[in-house]
Design an enzyme around this catalytic site. Structure first.
Site, PDB file in Angstrom:
ATOM      1  NE  ARG A  59      -2.349   0.080   3.359  1.00 41.41           N
ATOM      2  CZ  ARG A  59      -3.019   0.190   4.468  1.00 41.41           C
ATOM      3  NH1 ARG A  59      -4.209   0.486   4.570  1.00 41.41           N
ATOM      4  NH2 ARG A  59      -2.596   0.080   5.713  1.00 41.41           N
ATOM      5  CG  ASP A 115       2.174 -16.219  17.094  1.00 42.49           C
ATOM      6  OD1 ASP A 115       2.142 -16.147  15.857  1.00 42.49           O
ATOM      7  OD2 ASP A 115       3.508 -15.737  17.608  1.00 42.49           O
ATOM      8  CG  HIS A 139       4.985 -22.848  14.680  1.00 38.10           C
ATOM      9  ND1 HIS A 139       4.640 -22.972  13.307  1.00 38.10           N
ATOM     10  CD2 HIS A 139       5.089 -21.452  14.899  1.00 38.10           C
ATOM     11  CE1 HIS A 139       4.878 -21.429  12.640  1.00 38.10           C
ATOM     12  NE2 HIS A 139       5.220 -20.669  13.709  1.00 38.10           N
ATOM     13  CE  LYS A 162       6.059 -13.899  20.493  1.00 44.88           C
ATOM     14  NZ  LYS A 162       6.868 -14.349  19.668  1.00 44.88           N
TER      15      LYS A 162
HETATM   16  C1  BG6 Z   1       6.248 -17.125  14.165  1.00 48.57           C
HETATM   17  C2  BG6 Z   1       5.528 -16.570  15.349  1.00 48.57           C
HETATM   18  O1  BG6 Z   1       5.177 -17.842  13.223  1.00 48.57           O
HETATM   19  O2  BG6 Z   1       7.121 -17.905  14.819  1.00 48.57           O
HETATM   20  C3  BG6 Z   1       6.057 -15.413  16.311  1.00 48.57           C
HETATM   21  O3  BG6 Z   1       4.317 -15.672  14.740  1.00 48.57           O
HETATM   22  C4  BG6 Z   1       7.495 -16.493  16.353  1.00 48.57           C
HETATM   23  O4  BG6 Z   1       5.418 -14.821  17.241  1.00 48.57           O
HETATM   24  C5  BG6 Z   1       8.029 -17.044  15.162  1.00 48.57           C
HETATM   25  O5  BG6 Z   1       8.583 -15.336  17.173  1.00 48.57           O
HETATM   26  C6  BG6 Z   1       9.127 -18.054  15.790  1.00 48.57           C
HETATM   27  O6  BG6 Z   1       9.708 -18.592  14.776  1.00 48.57           O
HETATM   28  P1  BG6 Z   1      11.362 -19.074  14.976  1.00 48.57           P
HETATM   29  O7  BG6 Z   1      11.623 -19.760  13.526  1.00 48.57           O
HETATM   30  O8  BG6 Z   1      12.105 -17.822  14.916  1.00 48.57           O
HETATM   31  O9  BG6 Z   1      11.366 -20.166  16.137  1.00 48.57           O
END
Ligand code: BG6
Length: 489
Positions: free
Chosen positions: A49, A234, A239, A339
């Site tokens: 944008r 998230d 994951h 985190k």
């Molecule tokens: C992302 C999340 O999918 O994965 C983030 O949105 C997170 O919040 C990140 O920090 C972590 O990924 P990696 O590969 O650095 O462990």
């Protein structure tokens, strides 16, 4: 096998100059370029944008690649050649006219056109609809969707209905970058290319499994996104559940996208629902407070820019998960992510049962059971802890680690997960992408937790930054007579 470097493509990145594009997609594309993996006839179009002239685009590309030092003294020359593949198109995802301009920029090239949606998921419907109106959803186009896709089962289903109107499942690549990490693929190989592990891979020999993704960073200027999402959506919805699926799935009959994904769906469908009082007993929700991270004082989540001062968003989740099938009955999977924890690490630790009868005098039996650890980060690798005799008189036993791939990390550069996955999109291989039924099964399982947290407005438990999360997370395992592993050491 189709080769990436011989396959020209057009890649359109929505959210083209955003955080993900700058931190992950661009460095990965550049690394692929340096490795000769990108066909030079390909084009990368950044759609965004905010207006950007040629000079600003040069600057943006230079910034995004500044941390990639691989090309050494040739860096400037390489960046210049790579830059020739890149251009910019101004695009507001809510303006259909802008998609006509995009169509004219893409032109009539007979190559796969990949639309990478690195934007908020509430823009996905519009983008798909306007792509279709501009006749950009051709048979050779592909669409890549970043997570989280939706906020719960219902919103994810609504989104899927729109996307499905314009694209076939074969064209949709739902990305979970953890599946692109080298050790995750190694886990598939170790499990299904060796018979020694598979014979032990069940409730008869395994006591429990721990999967940890811990981060030391805080919300890092992403409060706008994170406030709405939280750690459950998230990290757990995607994951952590994907790592659980790869660890727990049955052997697929072949390495084919649907064969692999069929087995992952079965795991998700066999997860024991966590509902009612079980939510309190089996799920821990936390939020970081002031503390110290790597020797530096850091502020708590509520003091981060963009976070409301009574926010209930969780930055930590731990869960006890059970799988109701023959292989895993009675074997808990403990998952945790957060985190501002002590170390940055990601590990899958398979804890085997103790020997049925020990003939040795062992002080601490807990630490002596075998453990197979898949470490995804910081240094990827696999190790097996076994018992051995301590040298010297008597028969005292200690535990030692066998590294299954000591030279790997040293010999080869380990490609970033996004390099692997972008390459797979280019050649059209969906094995490491999430199918729609997997996505829905994951939301369906998490929905009761999400709605109970919303209904009761249950506040997350505070934990000090730089620790391993709230005390309740330790208790979750202590109740079962177990301890979390120390990870990332
Ligand atoms: C992302 C999340 O999918 O994965 C983030 O949105 C997170 O919040 C990140 O920090 C972590 O990924 P990696 O590969 O650095 O462990």
């Amino acid at each position: 096998m189709i080769s990436i470097c011989r396959t020209p493509f057009v890649l359109v990145i929505f959210g083209g100059v955003g955080d993900l594009s700058e931190r992950k997609l661009f460095p990965s594309l550049y690394n692929m370029f340096l490795d000769g993996l990108l066909c030079v006839d390909s084009r990368i179009l950044l759609a965004s944008r905010s207006p950007l002239g040629e000079v600003e685009l040069d600057q943006w590309v230079a910034n995004a690649l500044a941390k990639t030092t691989r090309s050494g003294s040739e860096h400037d020359i390489n960046v210049k050649s790579f830059r020739q593949m890149v251009s910019y198109v101004r695009l507001d995802a809510n303006n259909p006219e802008h998609f006509l301009e995009l169509a004219s920029r893409i032109g009539d090239r007979q190559v796969p056109v990949i639309f990478y949606l690195a934007t908020r998921s509430d823009l996905y419907s519009n983008i798909c609809q306007f792509l279709a109106q501009s006749h950009l959803n051709t048979a050779s186009s592909r669409i890549v969707l970043e997570k989280p896709i939706g906020m719960d089962l219902q919103s994810s289903q609504c989104l899927a209905e729109t996307v499905d109107q314009y694209f076939d499942e074969k064209q949709i690549y739902r990305i979970d970058h953890y599946l692109g990490k080298e050790t995750v693929q190694n886990l598939l190989v170790l499990r299904f290319a060796n018979s020694i592990f598979e014979t032990q891979w069940n409730q008869k020999y395994i006591d429990h499994i721990q999967i940890t993704i811990s981060e030391t960073i805080g919300v890092e200027g992403r409060a706008g996104f994170y406030e709405k999402v939280g750690a459950l959506r998230d990290m757990v919805q995607n994951h952590l559940l994907q790592l659980l699926c790869i660890t727990a799935m049955e052997p697929p009959s072949r390495l084919h996208p649907n064969a692999v994904r069929d087995e992952k769906v079965k795991v998700l469908q066999a997860l024991r629902p966590i509902v009612g009082n079980d939510i309190h007993a089996k799920v821990v929700r936390g939020q970081y407070r002031d503390g110290v991270s790597h020797g530096q004082a850091v502020v708590g989540y509520l003091k981060e820019d963009g976070v409301v001062n009574d926010s209930n968003t969780e930055t930590f989740v731990a869960l006890k998960v059970e799988i109701d099938n023959w292989r895993w009955a009675g074997v808990p999977f403990y998952l945790r992510t957060g985190k501002r924890l002590t170390n940055r690490a990601c590990e899958i630790a398979v804890h085997f049962k103790e020997v049925p009868h020990s003939i040795f005098d062992i002080e601490n039996k807990n630490t002596m059971a075998n453990k197979l650890i898949f470490r995804l980060q910081p240094d990827e690798g696999v190790r097996l802890s076994v018992c051995e005799k301590r040298a010297g008189p008597g028969m005292s036993v200690s535990s030692t680690n066998l590294s299954l791939n000591p030279d790997r990390a040293r010999k080869n550069r380990v490609p970033d997960a996004y390099e692997r996955l972008l390459g797979d999109v280019i050649i059209g291989n969906q094995t490491l992408f999430v199918r729609e039924d997997e996505l829905m099964a994951a939301w369906e399982w998490l929905d009761p937790i999400i709605s109970q947290w919303q209904k009761t407005e249950q506040p997350p438990e505070p934990y000090t930054s730089g620790t391993w999360g709230p005390a309740a997370a330790t208790l979750l395992l202590a109740k079962d007579g177990r301890l979390w592993d120390e990870v990332g050491l």
